[in-house]
Design an enzyme around this catalytic site. Structure first.
Site, short mmCIF file in Angstrom:
data_model
loop_
_atom_site.label_atom_id
_atom_site.label_comp_id
_atom_site.label_asym_id
_atom_site.label_seq_id
_atom_site.Cartn_x
_atom_site.Cartn_y
_atom_site.Cartn_z
N ARG A 36 3.92 7.93 0.55
CA ARG A 36 3.14 7.26 -0.49
C ARG A 36 1.73 7.03 0.04
NH1 ARG A 36 2.47 1.90 -0.46
NH2 ARG A 36 4.49 1.43 0.50
N HIS B 176 1.68 0.19 -2.59
CA HIS B 176 2.95 0.11 -3.33
C HIS B 176 2.67 -0.05 -4.81
CE1 HIS B 176 7.06 -0.92 -4.32
NE2 HIS B 176 6.65 -2.06 -4.84
N TYR C 201 0.47 -3.47 6.83
CA TYR C 201 1.74 -3.06 7.43
C TYR C 201 1.80 -1.60 7.89
CZ TYR C 201 2.59 -1.52 2.59
OH TYR C 201 2.48 -0.94 1.34
#
Length: 368
Positions: A265, A269, A278
């Site tokens: 990805r 998100h 992260y």
């Protein structure tokens, strides 16, 4: 069962040791494992056109979110090979059970983009006719669509339909109990369903290493007796080849099949997420060099299946599509509060009728 027979049975369930690949990240062809055929040339050309359009749609939807026209949008940029191959592997009579991140797949399936974005805009329904399109509503709760897909596959089998169901799921969803129940149920019933995992390495912010100790998510099918495969999810040629084989396996009465696609990805998100908290930027840049669209374009040009005019026509079609999306989304929706009471019960309860009357009286008070 003898030890030899047991060994053969287990071997028949195991995925390839390395993800199946037809095209290297730089676009060069590589020799795939035995048993997989390259998809037809025209199918690959069509896949390219759909990938160009899908990426432009994804970019446009992301922009609409920033403009306040969408409440939320989960981008699938970087996962276009999975999105498009999943749709192209299916026939018109087959069913697709998508997740919230699979809007590009829905557009590629032929659903009107405005209808696709209705749910993400904040509408109370999924936006399109699931029965007419044979596409279930996009599922936000993790993995619940896998049980629905298995049930649909079994229903179609009992009706005697020559149909297959494909359930999309993310890597995070494979940690949910519903996913495992669906695998077990599908295997026992030999339901014609393909479970397609798009392993983009993060369940929101949780890395794959914190989700599973399995060597690959594809191995999760073995314990339930479901044959499995893993594939380079940024290589459309490989993903399409593997999914075509998986769908044929299910359609021929051999039962379910599990495919794991290794992808990434590229965006956050959702628009509410900050991925810099992260994951390292170096990792994102490394995956950027394996871009599925650039890889397919280089490969097709090398085989003289794609020329400069083809590329320009694909871009122009994508821009026209994006303009239609903008025009359709840049209109205000007139909300009707009375819709709160529609489709709640086939036969409205007395309490519901009373509440409906109260709201109607507040919205339309009688004039003196």
């Amino acid at each position: 069962m003898s030890v030899k027979a047991l060994r053969q049975a287990v071997d028949g369930l195991l995925p390839s040791l390395a993800p199946v690949r037809f095209v290297a990240p730089d676009g060069r062809p590589v020799k795939p494992p035995a048993g997989y055929a390259e998809p037809a040339d025209e199918l690959l050309r069509e896949a390219y056109r759909r990938m160009v359009l899908g990426r432009r749609f994804d970019t446009q939807a992301t922009a609409l979110t920033k403009q306040g026209r969408l409440a939320v949008y989960p981008s699938s940029r970087g996962q276009e090979a999975c999105q498009i191959a999943g749709v192209l592997a299916l026939r018109e009579q087959d069913w697709l059970f998508p997740t919230y991140r699979d809007s590009v797949a829905l557009v590629s399936r032929g659903i009107d983009p405005i209808e696709v974005l209705t749910l993400l805009r904040g509408g109370w329904h999924c936006g399109y006719d699931a029965a007419a399109t044979r596409v279930a509503p996009q599922c936000t709760p993790l993995a619940t669509q896998t049980i629905h897909a298995t049930g649909m596959a079994e229903a179609l089998r009992r009706k005697g339909e020559d149909s297959v169901v494909m359930a999309f799921i993310g890597d995070g969803g494979t940690s949910e109990g519903d996913f495992h129940e669906a695998l077990n149920y599908a295997a026992v019933l030999r339901a014609p369903v393909v479970f397609f995992i798009q392993n983009n390495k993060y369940a929101i912010s949780v890395p794959l290493s914190r989700q599973t100790a399995a060597p690959s998510l594809a191995y999760k099918g073995i314990g339930y007796g479901v044959p499995s495969e893993q594939v380079d999810g940024n290589d459309l040629v490989a993903v399409l080849s593997v999914l075509l084989a998986a769908v044929e396996h299910a359609r021929s009465g051999e039962g379910p099949f599990l495919v794991e696609a290794h992808t990434y990805r590229m965006e956050a998100h959702t628009n509410a997420d900050d991925p810099t908290r992260y994951r390292p930027q170096r990792e994102v840049e490394e995956w950027g060099t394996a871009d599925p669209l650039a890889r397919l374009e280089t490969y097709l040009r090398g085989r003289e299946l794609l020329g400069a005019q083809d590329i320009e026509e694909a871009k122009e079609a994508a821009e026209a599509f994006a303009a239609r999306v903008r025009a359709g989304m840049n209109t205000d929706v007139e909300a009707d509060p009375m819709e709160l009471f529609d489709h709640v019960f086939a036969e409205p309860t007395p309490q519901l009728l009373e509440q409906r009357a109260q709201l109607a009286a507040e919205l339309h008070p009688q004039e003196d």
